[in-house]
Motif scaffolding. Structure first.
Motif, PDB file in Angstrom:
ATOM      1  N   ALA A  91      46.941  27.975  17.345  1.00 15.31           N
ATOM      2  CA  ALA A  91      47.048  27.338  18.652  1.00 15.31           C
ATOM      3  C   ALA A  91      46.946  25.828  18.584  1.00 15.31           C
ATOM      4  O   ALA A  91      46.670  25.184  19.595  1.00 15.31           O
ATOM      5  N   GLY A  92      47.162  25.243  17.431  1.00 14.77           N
ATOM      6  CA  GLY A  92      47.157  23.784  17.315  1.00 14.77           C
ATOM      7  C   GLY A  92      45.800  23.190  17.620  1.00 14.77           C
ATOM      8  O   GLY A  92      44.787  23.590  17.040  1.00 14.77           O
ATOM      9  N   PRO A  93      45.730  22.237  18.551  1.00 17.97           N
ATOM     10  CA  PRO A  93      44.442  21.596  18.854  1.00 17.97           C
ATOM     11  C   PRO A  93      43.407  22.539  19.455  1.00 17.97           C
ATOM     12  O   PRO A  93      42.217  22.230  19.443  1.00 17.97           O
ATOM     13  N   LEU A  94      43.826  23.697  19.954  1.00 15.92           N
ATOM     14  CA  LEU A  94      42.868  24.664  20.497  1.00 15.92           C
ATOM     15  C   LEU A  94      42.203  25.490  19.402  1.00 15.92           C
ATOM     16  O   LEU A  94      41.233  26.196  19.662  1.00 15.92           O
ATOM     17  N   GLY A  95      42.720  25.436  18.183  1.00 16.69           N
ATOM     18  CA  GLY A  95      42.144  26.207  17.085  1.00 16.69           C
ATOM     19  C   GLY A  95      42.951  27.459  16.793  1.00 16.69           C
ATOM     20  O   GLY A  95      44.112  27.597  17.195  1.00 16.69           O
ATOM     21  N   LEU A  96      42.319  28.396  16.102  1.00 15.94           N
ATOM     22  CA  LEU A  96      42.979  29.651  15.742  1.00 15.94           C
ATOM     23  C   LEU A  96      42.882  30.658  16.875  1.00 15.94           C
ATOM     24  O   LEU A  96      41.860  30.767  17.545  1.00 15.94           O
ATOM     25  N   GLY A  97      43.967  31.410  17.042  1.00 12.18           N
ATOM     26  CA  GLY A  97      43.929  32.584  17.892  1.00 12.18           C
ATOM     27  C   GLY A  97      43.605  33.791  17.020  1.00 12.18           C
ATOM     28  O   GLY A  97      42.918  33.676  15.994  1.00 12.18           O
ATOM     29  N   PRO A  98      44.055  34.981  17.371  1.00 18.13           N
ATOM     30  CA  PRO A  98      43.895  36.132  16.466  1.00 18.13           C
ATOM     31  C   PRO A  98      44.547  35.831  15.122  1.00 18.13           C
ATOM     32  O   PRO A  98      45.618  35.223  15.047  1.00 18.13           O
ATOM     33  N   HIS A  99      43.904  36.254  14.040  1.00 16.93           N
ATOM     34  CA  HIS A  99      44.394  35.924  12.706  1.00 16.93           C
ATOM     35  C   HIS A  99      43.944  36.989  11.715  1.00 16.93           C
ATOM     36  O   HIS A  99      43.336  37.998  12.103  1.00 16.93           O
ATOM     37  N   VAL A 100      44.251  36.759  10.463  1.00 17.84           N
ATOM     38  CA  VAL A 100      43.874  37.652   9.377  1.00 17.84           C
ATOM     39  C   VAL A 100      43.043  36.856   8.381  1.00 17.84           C
ATOM     40  O   VAL A 100      43.317  35.676   8.132  1.00 17.84           O
ATOM     41  N   VAL A 101      42.019  37.504   7.820  1.00 17.87           N
ATOM     42  CA  VAL A 101      41.153  36.873   6.827  1.00 17.87           C
ATOM     43  C   VAL A 101      41.349  37.578   5.487  1.00 17.87           C
ATOM     44  O   VAL A 101      41.362  38.813   5.426  1.00 17.87           O
ATOM     45  N   VAL A 102      41.506  36.781   4.446  1.00 21.66           N
ATOM     46  CA  VAL A 102      41.659  37.292   3.086  1.00 21.66           C
ATOM     47  C   VAL A 102      40.424  36.877   2.285  1.00 21.66           C
ATOM     48  O   VAL A 102      40.087  35.684   2.245  1.00 21.66           O
ATOM     49  N   GLN A 103      39.762  37.846   1.689  1.00 16.61           N
ATOM     50  CA  GLN A 103      38.562  37.600   0.885  1.00 16.61           C
ATOM     51  C   GLN A 103      38.816  38.083  -0.535  1.00 16.61           C
ATOM     52  O   GLN A 103      38.983  39.282  -0.777  1.00 16.61           O
ATOM     53  N   LEU A 104      38.863  37.155  -1.477  1.00 16.99           N
ATOM     54  CA  LEU A 104      39.042  37.480  -2.896  1.00 16.99           C
ATOM     55  C   LEU A 104      37.711  37.292  -3.603  1.00 16.99           C
ATOM     56  O   LEU A 104      37.231  36.157  -3.729  1.00 16.99           O
ATOM     57  N   ASP A 105      37.111  38.398  -4.031  1.00 15.81           N
ATOM     58  CA  ASP A 105      35.802  38.354  -4.684  1.00 15.81           C
ATOM     59  C   ASP A 105      34.822  37.566  -3.811  1.00 15.81           C
ATOM     60  O   ASP A 105      34.704  37.829  -2.623  1.00 15.81           O
ATOM     61  N   GLY A 106      34.142  36.590  -4.411  1.00 10.32           N
ATOM     62  CA  GLY A 106      33.198  35.777  -3.656  1.00 10.32           C
ATOM     63  C   GLY A 106      33.745  34.439  -3.222  1.00 10.32           C
ATOM     64  O   GLY A 106      32.972  33.544  -2.841  1.00 10.32           O
ATOM     65  N   ASP A 107      35.070  34.275  -3.246  1.00 11.93           N
ATOM     66  CA  ASP A 107      35.675  33.010  -2.824  1.00 11.93           C
ATOM     67  C   ASP A 107      35.452  32.771  -1.338  1.00 11.93           C
ATOM     68  O   ASP A 107      35.219  33.717  -0.565  1.00 11.93           O
TER      69      ASP A 107
END
Length: 385
Positions: A91-107
């Motif tokens: 959403a640009g200056p409003l930030g993120l809307g719904p999204h996906v998170v990717v977690q690789l090990d402890g990164d």
């Protein structure tokens, strides 16, 4: 007789030294001394609006590539996803809307608003890749199909470095990194954890949460909004326990993270007040984000001031150059010049009274007669009309 002794015994004698229980001497020190204290509060108004708008969504994720158990070559690799019933919104200056998170090990978690991305090279051995749908404020969606996990290998598989497939796994979701204000979301994700609380006595796991040294237990996957964080660094520790309070699947399910509460930092829009209808539509992907403001190059202090070119000198005309040429000729001409102009100039300087005579004998067309007449009257005393 024993009952009588117990009844008259002081309260300190009844305080059995159970594991984790403080003695009477320790009870004299308040629990809050030198420790932070959090209180559960309601979510921000903007979060409540977004939550209501997204309640009907049932996100479904699928990892298209790489395949589970793939042996990857050296170098970067591409992750491709399939996402259904879940908008991916920046959403640009409003930030993120719904999204996906990717977690690789402890990164550190990687947030995506696209279905493909380039991932970093893997070290030799086995790795866990977890993907889950997330709400605009970072909360993991707990519904079926909203999260996926695969194992990846590089050079050779090393299964002993990872939790056993199908065993309960804990993933810390929030908070982490830097925060601008409170309340903060406390959230986690449990994979392959058995259902519980369906009937009395079926508890098979507990989560112990320690915040700056204070601990409490939870037995549901329900996120908490907490106030009472201290400025600067805050320590967060998650420990997954079994029904008897023993560590469950250690050491994989004991996690420590940090959130830094930084005063003056810019808070995300969802942490503010109620959203306007246009803002809500943009964050849900139902309207395009506002255009980024254009940079005003005129007010940029880094640019050098504009240099105004000086006007080019105008070319001299024949009229303007004529007097100068005559003056130079007079100054450079010697007494023996054939023109005789040098003698006239010298005569004007040494004998000013003879100007009229010299002029009358040798007329000079470059000097107007009227100037000579004004400089010296006639010698005979006559007055011209």
């Amino acid at each position: 007789m024993l009952l009588l002794v117990l009844s008259v015994a002081p309260p300190a004698a009844l305080a059995f030294n159970l594991p984790g229980r403080r003695t009477a001497a320790e009870d004299t020190t308040p629990l809050a001394v030198g420790r932070s204290s959090q209180q559960e509060v309601a979510p921000p108004l903007a979060v409540q609006q977004l939550q209501e708008a997204l309640d009907g969504r049932r996100p479904q994720l699928e990892i298209l590539s790489p395949a589970d158990g793939a042996l990857l070559p050296a170098g970067p690799w591409t992750l491709r996803l399939k996402v259904e019933d879940w908008p991916l919104v920046d959403a640009g200056p409003l930030g993120l809307g719904p999204h996906v998170v990717v977690q690789l090990d402890g990164d550190p978690p990687l947030t995506l608003t696209d279905t493909s991305t380039t991932m970093r090279p893997l070290e030799p051995g086995s790795h866990r890749l977890t993907v889950f749908a997330a709400r605009p404020w970072g909360e993991a969606v707990k519904g079926p199909g909203a999260q996926r996990q695969i194992r990846l290998h590089r050079v050779a598989a090393n299964p002993l470095s990872q939790p056993a497939p199908g065993s309960p796994q804990l993933i810390a979701v929030s908070p982490r990194g830097t925060a601008a204000g409170t309340p903060l979301l406390l959230d986690w994700l449990l994979l392959d954890a058995p259902l519980q609380n369906l009937r009395s006595g079926d508890a098979s796991w507990r989560l112990r949460v320690s915040l700056n040294g204070d601990s409490f237990l939870v037995d549901q996957q329900t996120p908490l909004w907490l106030e009472g964080w201290r400025p600067g660094s805050n320590a967060i520790q998650f420990d997954l326990l079994d029904g008897l309070g023993e560590p469950l699947n250690p050491p994989f399910n004991s996690l420590v993270s940090e959130v830094i509460l930084e005063a003056g930092a810019e808070a995300p829009r969802w942490q503010g007040g109620r959203l306007q209808p246009t803002e809500l539509a943009i964050l849900l992907g139902e309207a395009p984000p506002p255009a980024a403001p254009e940079t005003d190059t005129d007010t940029d202090t880094d640019t050098e001031p504009e240099t105004i070119p000086e006007p080019a000198p105008e070319p001299e005309t024949a009229q303007d150059s004529a007097p100068d040429m005559e003056t130079e000729a007079l100054m450079e001409a010697g007494p023996d010049s054939t023109t005789g102009l040098g003698n006239e100039v010298q005569a004007e300087v040494e004998y000013p009274a003879e100007i009229g005579t010299a002029t009358a004998d040798r007329p000079n067309p470059s000097v107007p007669p009227t100037l000579v007449e004004l400089a010296e009257p006639p010698l005979d005393g006559s007055v011209e009309p």
